[in-house]
Motif scaffolding. Sequence first.
Motif, mmCIF file in Angstrom:
data_model
loop_
_atom_site.group_PDB
_atom_site.id
_atom_site.type_symbol
_atom_site.label_atom_id
_atom_site.label_comp_id
_atom_site.label_asym_id
_atom_site.label_seq_id
_atom_site.Cartn_x
_atom_site.Cartn_y
_atom_site.Cartn_z
ATOM 1 N N ASN A 270 0.031 -7.683 -6.224
ATOM 2 C CA ASN A 270 -0.728 -7.763 -4.977
ATOM 3 C C ASN A 270 0.138 -7.459 -3.761
ATOM 4 O O ASN A 270 -0.190 -7.860 -2.646
ATOM 5 C CB ASN A 270 -1.340 -9.162 -4.830
ATOM 6 C CG ASN A 270 -2.395 -9.442 -5.874
ATOM 7 O OD1 ASN A 270 -3.191 -8.579 -6.203
ATOM 8 N ND2 ASN A 270 -2.392 -10.657 -6.402
ATOM 9 N N LEU A 271 1.230 -6.763 -3.974
ATOM 10 C CA LEU A 271 2.114 -6.442 -2.861
ATOM 11 C C LEU A 271 1.406 -5.526 -1.875
ATOM 12 O O LEU A 271 0.720 -4.578 -2.275
ATOM 13 C CB LEU A 271 3.385 -5.768 -3.381
ATOM 14 C CG LEU A 271 4.244 -6.613 -4.340
ATOM 15 C CD1 LEU A 271 5.378 -5.776 -4.906
ATOM 16 C CD2 LEU A 271 4.795 -7.833 -3.624
ATOM 17 N N SER A 272 1.589 -5.810 -0.602
ATOM 18 C CA SER A 272 0.897 -5.014 0.419
ATOM 19 C C SER A 272 1.446 -3.591 0.508
ATOM 20 O O SER A 272 0.729 -2.665 0.886
ATOM 21 C CB SER A 272 1.018 -5.706 1.782
ATOM 22 O OG SER A 272 2.382 -5.845 2.142
ATOM 23 N N ASP A 273 2.715 -3.392 0.183
ATOM 24 C CA ASP A 273 3.332 -2.065 0.277
ATOM 25 C C ASP A 273 3.667 -1.516 -1.102
ATOM 26 O O ASP A 273 4.675 -0.842 -1.282
ATOM 27 C CB ASP A 273 4.595 -2.136 1.134
ATOM 28 C CG ASP A 273 5.590 -3.175 0.621
ATOM 29 O OD1 ASP A 273 5.197 -3.995 -0.240
ATOM 30 O OD2 ASP A 273 6.748 -3.156 1.065
ATOM 31 N N LYS A 274 2.812 -1.784 -2.088
ATOM 32 C CA LYS A 274 3.135 -1.358 -3.447
ATOM 33 C C LYS A 274 3.094 0.158 -3.608
ATOM 34 O O LYS A 274 3.768 0.706 -4.477
ATOM 35 C CB LYS A 274 2.207 -2.030 -4.453
ATOM 36 C CG LYS A 274 0.739 -1.678 -4.352
ATOM 37 C CD LYS A 274 -0.051 -2.442 -5.402
ATOM 38 C CE LYS A 274 -1.539 -2.152 -5.320
ATOM 39 N NZ LYS A 274 -2.293 -2.938 -6.348
ATOM 40 N N GLN A 275 2.328 0.855 -2.763
ATOM 41 C CA GLN A 275 2.317 2.311 -2.850
ATOM 42 C C GLN A 275 3.679 2.880 -2.457
ATOM 43 O O GLN A 275 4.159 3.839 -3.081
ATOM 44 C CB GLN A 275 1.212 2.882 -1.959
ATOM 45 C CG GLN A 275 -0.199 2.532 -2.396
ATOM 46 C CD GLN A 275 -0.514 3.049 -3.789
ATOM 47 O OE1 GLN A 275 -0.004 4.080 -4.213
ATOM 48 N NE2 GLN A 275 -1.360 2.324 -4.513
ATOM 49 N N GLU A 276 4.307 2.307 -1.438
ATOM 50 C CA GLU A 276 5.640 2.763 -1.054
ATOM 51 C C GLU A 276 6.658 2.439 -2.144
ATOM 52 O O GLU A 276 7.567 3.230 -2.423
ATOM 53 C CB GLU A 276 6.062 2.111 0.268
ATOM 54 C CG GLU A 276 5.321 2.629 1.496
ATOM 55 C CD GLU A 276 3.932 2.036 1.617
ATOM 56 O OE1 GLU A 276 3.566 1.189 0.791
ATOM 57 O OE2 GLU A 276 3.193 2.434 2.552
ATOM 58 N N ILE A 277 6.486 1.276 -2.783
ATOM 59 C CA ILE A 277 7.402 0.910 -3.864
ATOM 60 C C ILE A 277 7.229 1.866 -5.037
ATOM 61 O O ILE A 277 8.211 2.307 -5.656
ATOM 62 C CB ILE A 277 7.152 -0.547 -4.290
ATOM 63 C CG1 ILE A 277 7.455 -1.500 -3.130
ATOM 64 C CG2 ILE A 277 7.996 -0.907 -5.502
ATOM 65 C CD1 ILE A 277 7.144 -2.951 -3.435
ATOM 66 N N LEU A 278 5.977 2.197 -5.362
ATOM 67 C CA LEU A 278 5.739 3.143 -6.451
ATOM 68 C C LEU A 278 6.345 4.497 -6.145
ATOM 69 O O LEU A 278 6.895 5.167 -7.025
ATOM 70 C CB LEU A 278 4.225 3.289 -6.686
ATOM 71 C CG LEU A 278 3.528 2.101 -7.347
ATOM 72 C CD1 LEU A 278 2.019 2.299 -7.320
ATOM 73 C CD2 LEU A 278 4.014 1.920 -8.773
ATOM 74 N N ALA A 279 6.274 4.921 -4.884
ATOM 75 C CA ALA A 279 6.840 6.225 -4.528
ATOM 76 C C ALA A 279 8.360 6.229 -4.630
ATOM 77 O O ALA A 279 8.965 7.277 -4.885
ATOM 78 C CB ALA A 279 6.414 6.599 -3.110
#
Length: 697
Positions: free
Chosen positions: A569-578
């Motif tokens: 549920n991380l708010s910035d998980k898209q940046e982490i995935l990138a």
Amino acid sequence: MNSTSPTSLADGAARDNWARYLYGKDRGHLEYLPHASRCEDMYLGGGRQWSPTAKAQLALERRPGYEFNQIMPSVNSAIGYQIHNRMDIAFKPRGGDADLFKATILSKVAMQVADLCALHWHETQVFSDGLIQQRGYFDVRMSFDENIKGEIVVGTLDPLDVIPDPDAKSYDPDKWSDVIITRWLTLDEIEQIYGKVARKRAEESNDAGQDFGDLDDEVPRNKFASRDELGYFDACAKKEDGLERYRIIDRQRFVYELTACLVWPGTGDVQVEADLAADSIADALNQGAVRAKRMRKRVKWTVTTFTATLHDTYSPYEHFTVVPYFAYFRRGKTVGMVDNAIGPQEVLNKAVSQTVHIVNSSANSGWAVEEGSITNMSMDELERVGAKTGLVLEYKKGSKPPQKIQPNQVPTGVDRLIDRADKALKDVTVPEAMRGVQGPETSGIAIQAKQFASQQQLSVPLDNLAYTRQLLAKRVLSLIQRYYDTHRIFRITETDPMTGKPKEELLEINKFDPATGGYVNDVTIGTYDVVITEQPMQVTFQNSQFQQALELRKAGVRINDATMVRYSNLSDKQEILASLPSDQPPVDPMVEARVRLLDAQTRKADVQATDVQVKSQYSAIQTAQVIEQTPATAALADGLLKSAGAVDHDKGPIVPQAPAGLPTVDLPHNTDPMNPASPALGASEGIETLAADGLQP
């Protein structure tokens, strides 16, 4: 437009439309309108739960009218369940030239249409209308405003504007004879929707009137205006300012008549020729379709004002554009969640208001005063300040002292009446557990379990929502196969299941292939079944997915880091995935060590089993040697094995008996008590022996 009956000035289609409109109103729509409006007021609250007559009476009696709105949180809990469950539309092949690959393409196109139409938010509106006002309606049609090829648009309709077939009793609109949508449009809106000719006809009809619900026998519709000032409308309702409106009767009805069709002999599919473009007809004829006339059910679409016809032709669609949702449906009878909550809510409001009134009256219940006994103030002053703190009354000597009138006591059982009304509200809407309202001593898992169990009370509204979703998906499929018949390119963004990162895909449909003379990804052919699934999106679902993935990873399942981040549920998980590397990250060494340990233990168990088998075979060989030299021991060995519980897998006896007539040989035996003959000893000493272990040379 003051008259409500068709006149001789109206044309035939306008007279028929108006007569059908009045028939639908008189057969139940006029009864539905005030009740639906009352249900919405009970849901919204804010002073609307008391009727104007009741509020006037309370003001006359100087009594309070409080609202303890328990309907809104209950209905919102049900709406919240729908909000957190998104709809996935998929198709599966059923007949004709349909196959699984084309079904997958259709499913992607349908979900693209749903995203472009903001279908989820429209569904929330329709679901809310069904729970609050008994009925909700989608409107599905084609729009050519943004794309010359046409795009599917999905909207919502005000339930008060829709009059379903009053004689129908089916949920499915395909089993209705007609449906009417009434609107109030300006001349500009009429021109935009129906063209300049329709605008001219409407303008020449002189059918303009007030905004709907203000002068006729219907109820006012919701609008941003808080009140209706008819005098203001009379002064400003002119053609120049755009406030002049015309009541539009938009009627769609089924007709059954002989129709020119195209028939595909191979599959048996039948399609109305008038619904196809010229090039589509030519392609169909080239592919073997033949022309034929058949009795077909078609949709006739008629739009009129009070006296003028604006549009009267066959509909370009196979179905009505209206798709209904009814929270509770019983063969034409519709009920919402608020209907049965009105009674308990009114009891709760009255009981609480009465209790507050009694409490308030105790502070200034009045005085009993002997005439002329008060010396320091008049009776009017006593009436005004008689309830103030620190009041001092001076009365004449010898007269009776003023007595304060004792207020009425709260009737016994009013508190139980309030509790019962509150419980009844939850019984007819949703239980308290579904709202997640529990004490701090209750665990989160227990709250979630109670919420899941309480969803059973929503089974009927949710099942009807699933039916509406299926009807809607069928309409979308029909429009895709009919109007998406040219080359189109869709840009679809999906999540890569391996990396969890978004990836872009260009999806082309109906692309002509010169090599084969056919079309690639032709979505216009074949028949398909609709598959509707729900995808929960609530936080509790995401948390459970993350916890399960974490437990699987601890157990040794190689779930990569991208999947773990995607389930979080991380708010910035898209940046982490990138930022994660594209290749598979190394696995935890402890996990690999545990895997190697399990492999070693498995190999050890296999070796031990082989060792036992070798020892057993060696013992059997030694026994055979003894029996060969001393046949008389066979019977004794067989008895000993049976006594030990041995089971023979062949025919008995366990130990083969020596044939009759063989001579017995007396051989010396080992009688040394310190070194008895033992097969195990031979096995441990080695397998190369010069003689049998149990015999002495």
